[in-house]
Design a protein around this motif. Structure first.
Motif, PDB file in Angstrom:
ATOM      1  N   SER A 144       0.727  -1.109   0.033  1.00  0.00           N
ATOM      2  CA  SER A 144      -0.140   0.169  -0.009  1.00  0.00           C
ATOM      3  C   SER A 144       0.734   1.230   0.074  1.00  0.00           C
ATOM      4  CB  SER A 144      -0.833  -0.106   1.102  1.00  0.00           C
ATOM      5  OG  SER A 144      -0.291  -0.046   2.525  1.00  0.00           O
ATOM      6  N   GLU A 180       1.436   1.785  -3.552  1.00  0.00           N
ATOM      7  CA  GLU A 180       0.102   2.262  -4.029  1.00  0.00           C
ATOM      8  C   GLU A 180      -0.391   3.544  -3.977  1.00  0.00           C
ATOM      9  OE1 GLU A 180      -4.597   0.942  -4.146  1.00  0.00           O
ATOM     10  OE2 GLU A 180      -3.092  -0.634  -3.516  1.00  0.00           O
ATOM     11  N   LYS A 228      -0.190   8.901  -6.383  1.00  0.00           N
ATOM     12  CA  LYS A 228       0.347   7.809  -6.048  1.00  0.00           C
ATOM     13  C   LYS A 228       1.592   7.613  -5.117  1.00  0.00           C
ATOM     14  CE  LYS A 228      -1.946   5.059  -9.176  1.00  0.00           C
ATOM     15  NZ  LYS A 228      -2.688   3.603  -8.938  1.00  0.00           N
ATOM     16  N   ASN A 279       3.473   1.683 -11.600  1.00  0.00           N
ATOM     17  CA  ASN A 279       3.228   1.552 -10.278  1.00  0.00           C
ATOM     18  C   ASN A 279       2.623   0.180 -10.129  1.00  0.00           C
ATOM     19  OD1 ASN A 279       2.144   1.601  -7.487  1.00  0.00           O
ATOM     20  ND2 ASN A 279       2.512   3.634  -7.449  1.00  0.00           N
ATOM     21  N   GLY A 305       1.980  -1.208  -7.020  1.00  0.00           N
ATOM     22  CA  GLY A 305       1.885  -1.320  -5.639  1.00  0.00           C
ATOM     23  C   GLY A 305       0.100  -1.946  -5.389  1.00  0.00           C
ATOM     24  N   LYS A 306       0.085  -2.929  -4.341  1.00  0.00           N
ATOM     25  CA  LYS A 306      -1.175  -3.486  -4.005  1.00  0.00           C
ATOM     26  C   LYS A 306      -1.301  -3.349  -2.506  1.00  0.00           C
ATOM     27  CE  LYS A 306      -4.281  -7.061  -4.897  1.00  0.00           C
ATOM     28  NZ  LYS A 306      -4.575  -8.650  -5.433  1.00  0.00           N
TER      29      LYS A 306
END
Length: 303
Positions: free
Chosen positions: A53, A56, A65, A87, A89-90
């Motif tokens: 996160s 993200e 972001k 990006n 990201g998760k």
């Protein structure tokens, strides 16, 4: 006779000095006449950000972001080069889940192959999982023991992730963020929480050292936010000790970990009381940029 000898020595010394002075001047002149090698920059940067996160950009009021949009802006302004950011990201991903996405997503793999710069966040959710699993620990010592027991597993997962990254890109520098303690303002009296975060940060730092052309970026001061002085922190510790002694600390910790409790940290988002806000992401970006400036030969200068 003695005066004559002294005079002769003086003349010889002056002559030698003059000779070397002329030679030095001639060498400098020749150096100036030689064509100077100019340092050339790359014209475009492909920056790949991967992780959880924090990559993200959860909590970012500016919708940039998180650090990825901000670092691109800084690079463009400072070095006058174009930047493309990818990006990956998760939110919620642990290190093994980041690796799984990389193993299964072709777009992720292709962007990574073309990267000049790789930036990653990892470890926060691995640590959070351990804390939540052991939320009913009877003492700080017991909880810390559980975290220490889990460090080897995280170390192995992080090493596997970095190895995977290197299988797609062996050249680009990797900048690996550390983590911070979002629980601090509610549990300032629990120094073990800070110790747990530092333990995982040490794993990230060591992994960067072992990977080669990889660099650790500390963001631990996000822990303290506006509480910068020793006096401020001591006051917060006393306040936390009084508050936690009269409440169920396990329930309180669960509330903070799951974003149910307000956190009075000026660098943390009020949306979830957990992730960085604009100030927090600006701080992360500054830390990253300062590290990148020291390593421009690895990503900005043409080889």
């Amino acid at each position: 006779m003695r005066k004559f000898a002294i005079s002769l020595i003086t003349i010889l010394l002056i002559g030698i000095g003059a000779f070397y002075g002329i030679k030095t001047w001639e060498n400098q002149k020749n150096d100036l006449n030689q064509p100077q090698k100019s340092v050339q920059k790359v014209s475009h940067i492909n920056l790949v950000a991967l992780g959880d996160s924090l990559t993200e950009g959860v909590g970012d009021e500016k919708n940039m972001k998180g650090y990825s949009g901000r670092i691109a802006k800084k690079i463009r302004a400072q070095y006058n080069v174009s930047v493309t950011v990818s990006n990956f990201g998760k939110a919620g991903d642990r290190s093994d889940q980041i690796k799984k996405r990389l193993d299964t997503q072709q777009k992720f793999q292709k962007r990574l192959q073309k990267a000049n710069v790789i930036v990653m966040t990892s470890g926060g959710n691995d640590l959070q999982q351990l804390l939540l699993k052991n939320v009913l620990a009877t003492s700080p010592k017991t909880l810390s023991a559980a975290v220490k027991a889990g460090q080897q597993s995280y170390q192995q997962k992080l090493s596997a992730l970095i190895k995977d990254i290197r299988s797609y890109n062996s050249d680009a520098p990797i900048f690996i963020f550390g983590n911070y303690n979002p629980l601090y303002v509610h549990f300032a009296d629990r120094s073990d929480f800070n110790d747990d975060v530092k333990l995982f940060n040490n794993i990230n730092a060591q992994a960067a050292k072992e990977a080669g052309n990889a660099y650790f970026v500390s963001i631990f001061n996000l822990t303290y936010g506006q509480f910068k002085t020793t006096t401020q922190r001591e006051g917060l510790i006393k306040e936390s000790a009084n508050s936690n002694s009269s409440s169920n600390s396990n329930a309180a910790m669960t509330a903070v970990l799951t974003g149910q409790k307000n956190v009075n940290n000026a660098w943390i988002s009020t949306e979830d009381n957990y992730h960085p806000n604009n100030k927090g992401y600006n701080y992360m970006t500054t830390q990253l940029f300062n590290k990148m400036k020291k390593e421009t030969k690895q990503w900005l200068i043409k080889q």
